[in-house]
Design a protein around this motif. Structure first.
Motif, PDB file in Angstrom:
ATOM      1  N   GLU A  30      16.102  29.859  28.205  1.00 44.65           N
ATOM      2  CA  GLU A  30      17.076  28.874  28.355  1.00 44.65           C
ATOM      3  C   GLU A  30      17.806  28.990  29.908  1.00 44.65           C
ATOM      4  OE1 GLU A  30      17.102  25.887  26.687  1.00 44.65           O
ATOM      5  OE2 GLU A  30      17.089  26.966  25.005  1.00 44.65           O
ATOM      6  N   TYR A  31      18.023  27.984  30.373  1.00 47.63           N
ATOM      7  CA  TYR A  31      18.415  28.017  31.832  1.00 47.63           C
ATOM      8  C   TYR A  31      17.515  28.824  32.778  1.00 47.63           C
ATOM      9  CZ  TYR A  31      23.051  25.672  30.638  1.00 47.63           C
ATOM     10  OH  TYR A  31      23.702  24.799  30.191  1.00 47.63           O
ATOM     11  N   GLY A 121      20.947  18.465  22.076  1.00 47.98           N
ATOM     12  CA  GLY A 121      20.277  19.478  22.750  1.00 47.98           C
ATOM     13  C   GLY A 121      18.780  19.362  22.338  1.00 47.98           C
ATOM     14  N   SER A 123      16.502  17.130  23.602  1.00 49.11           N
ATOM     15  CA  SER A 123      16.084  16.164  24.640  1.00 49.11           C
ATOM     16  C   SER A 123      15.492  14.785  24.259  1.00 49.11           C
ATOM     17  CB  SER A 123      14.723  16.877  24.988  1.00 49.11           C
ATOM     18  OG  SER A 123      15.057  18.304  25.459  1.00 49.11           O
ATOM     19  N   CYS A 165      18.359  18.824  35.772  1.00 49.02           N
ATOM     20  CA  CYS A 165      17.773  19.390  34.630  1.00 49.02           C
ATOM     21  C   CYS A 165      16.363  20.007  35.341  1.00 49.02           C
ATOM     22  CB  CYS A 165      17.469  18.622  33.444  1.00 49.02           C
ATOM     23  SG  CYS A 165      16.204  17.255  33.864  1.00 49.02           S
ATOM     24  N   HIS A 214      27.124  17.053  23.259  1.00 53.73           N
ATOM     25  CA  HIS A 214      27.256  17.543  24.683  1.00 53.73           C
ATOM     26  C   HIS A 214      26.785  16.438  25.742  1.00 53.73           C
ATOM     27  CE1 HIS A 214      23.128  18.356  24.235  1.00 53.73           C
ATOM     28  NE2 HIS A 214      22.953  18.515  25.385  1.00 53.73           N
ATOM     29  N   LEU A 216      24.963  16.758  29.442  1.00 53.16           N
ATOM     30  CA  LEU A 216      24.909  17.796  30.826  1.00 53.16           C
ATOM     31  C   LEU A 216      25.323  17.037  32.038  1.00 53.16           C
ATOM     32  CD1 LEU A 216      21.301  18.878  29.645  1.00 53.16           C
ATOM     33  CD2 LEU A 216      23.360  19.700  29.418  1.00 53.16           C
ATOM     34  N   TYR A 221      26.665  21.947  33.637  1.00 53.85           N
ATOM     35  CA  TYR A 221      25.220  22.406  33.637  1.00 53.85           C
ATOM     36  C   TYR A 221      25.115  22.597  35.321  1.00 53.85           C
ATOM     37  CZ  TYR A 221      20.094  22.026  33.399  1.00 53.85           C
ATOM     38  OH  TYR A 221      18.785  22.244  33.238  1.00 53.85           O
ATOM     39  N   ARG A 225      23.692  25.886  37.404  1.00 56.30           N
ATOM     40  CA  ARG A 225      22.666  25.707  38.328  1.00 56.30           C
ATOM     41  C   ARG A 225      22.906  26.180  39.649  1.00 56.30           C
ATOM     42  NH1 ARG A 225      17.647  21.476  38.623  1.00 56.30           N
ATOM     43  NH2 ARG A 225      16.666  22.219  40.599  1.00 56.30           N
ATOM     44  N   VAL A 308      27.844  29.215  27.736  1.00 53.97           N
ATOM     45  CA  VAL A 308      27.545  27.967  27.136  1.00 53.97           C
ATOM     46  C   VAL A 308      27.453  27.545  25.686  1.00 53.97           C
ATOM     47  CG1 VAL A 308      26.242  27.458  29.337  1.00 53.97           C
ATOM     48  CG2 VAL A 308      24.878  28.416  27.504  1.00 53.97           C
ATOM     49  N   GLY A 333      20.881  22.864  26.212  1.00 56.06           N
ATOM     50  CA  GLY A 333      21.909  22.984  27.292  1.00 56.06           C
ATOM     51  C   GLY A 333      23.399  23.661  26.940  1.00 56.06           C
TER      52      GLY A 333
END
Length: 382
Positions: A30-31, A121, A123, A165, A214, A216, A221, A225, A308, A333
């Motif tokens: 993740e991330y 979360g 997608s 993303c 949520h 993003l 987010y 990043r 998160v 996310g």
């Protein structure tokens, strides 16, 4: 009423075809995708379906059966990044990205319906982008591969919608196969379909949608990043993928003068890349049960280093483990959304009951719990 009949009612004639693209759940990693790292998603049975026809007059018309409102009409040649809002920005962004890449897409009529939970979360945005890209690719005979469509869909979300993303969600929606998890190296997009038939070994992977929404695009987010990129710069590497797990302690020492959160973000990304490698090694030797504790490790890192998670996600993990689950973690996310729980099939009902009871006792809205069945990626269905 079928999606074809709905399309005909909206636009006056039937569509030229119908396509579907799935949502995804991420097993581990993740991330890591925007850090050129490793991920391991699988496609869900839940899909966004698009009935589509070509237009030659430069008009893009989009409609969703799931969102109140009528048909939205846009000029295909007049699309400008960061000017559209709401769900129409996603299909519009795909048209923009295709045209920016030099592909002839003069317009389309699109009608959409989806079973992918939004804000969970899982997608839903990538499914919307990929189904639009695949339909236009087929209708206009653009000849693009699944990975190429995924890259264009990511560009639509990054540059047109404005969400920074990584590539995982779009690649999962475009490229996953039945009965497999997708082991993806996001640096060069090499992929391997890894058999993931949990039922055959008496296991289940549950998805727990906390129903905490949520978004993003809210900046959290993007902030993480940016923090990861700052950590890479401070370490003199292009991305955090280049920091080997064995060298993590030394890297963290070098970051002693940076903000404390930068060190946390770096620790999470480097260790989560290592977790993906550990999971793939276990799956390759059929030691699937040993994956459970690694999922829980991943949650601890997401909660404490990346920060998160949220109380509802933490409650899913703690209550499922207390009920005998092999492992659990938030997925996606974060800041709400979903968690995954690995459990013996014989214990799935007990674990589900424990999660639901813990939410009731805590005064939270009841979550939605369902098994993750590794499913097909995007395809034409009619």
């Amino acid at each position: 009423m079928s999606v074809t009949a709905q399309f005909a009612e909206l636009y006056g004639s039937g569509p030229e075809g119908v396509w579907a693209a799935p949502g995804r759940v991420n097993l581990i990693g993740e991330y890591t995708d925007f850090n050129d790292g490793f991920v391991m998603p699988l496609a869900l049975p839940h899909t966004t379906v698009a009935a589509v026809s070509r237009r030659t007059d430069g008009v893009l018309r989009v409609h969703s059966a799931d969102v109140p409102g009528g048909v939205v009409a846009l000029g295909a040649g007049d699309l400008v990044p960061l000017t559209e809002t709401g769900w129409p920005a996603y299909p519009a962004g795909v048209v923009w990205a295709l045209r920016e890449a030099g592909h002839t897409v003069p317009g389309a009529d699109i009608h959409l319906t989806s079973t992918v939970p939004t804000g969970a979360g899982l997608s839903s945005s990538a499914a919307l982008e990929v189904v639009t890209a695949l339909a236009l690719n087929d209708l206009y005979e653009l000849g693009l591969t699944g990975p190429e469509l995924a890259v264009l869909a990511q560009r639509a979300e990054n540059e047109f919608v404005g969400v920074p993303c990584g590539i995982m969600d779009q690649m999962a929606s475009a490229c996953c196969t039945d009965g497999h998890a997708l082991y993806l190296d996001t640096r060069d997009l090499t992929q391997r379909q890894v058999p993931f038939d949990l039922a055959a070994v008496g296991l289940q992977l549950l998805v727990v949608d906390t129903r905490v929404k949520h978004a993003l695009g809210d900046g959290a987010y993007a902030e993480r990043r940016a923090g990861c990129e700052a950590g890479a710069r401070a370490l003199g590497v292009r991305t955090l993928r280049e920091v080997e797990y064995a060298h993590l302690p030394a890297a963290l020492e070098r970051l002693a003068g940076e903000e404390e959160k930068i060190r946390r973000y770096v620790r999470h990304v480097v260790s989560d890349n290592h977790r993906v490698e550990r999971v793939i090694a276990l799956l390759d030797t059929d030691d699937v049960r040993a994956v459970g504790p690694i999922l829980t490790e991943g949650h601890t890192s997401l909660r404490d280093d990346l920060r998160v998670s949220c109380p509802e996600l933490d409650l899913v993990v703690s209550s499922s483990l207390a009920a005998g689950a092999l492992g659990a973690r938030m997925t996606g996310g974060g800041f709400g959304g979903s968690a995954v729980v690995l459990t013996e099939s014989a214990d799935a009902d007990t674990v589900t009951k424990a999660i639901l009871e813990s939410f009731t006792a805590s005064g939270h809205t009841a979550p939605r719990v369902f098994p993750a069945v590794p499913s097909r990626g995007a395809r034409r269905v009619a």
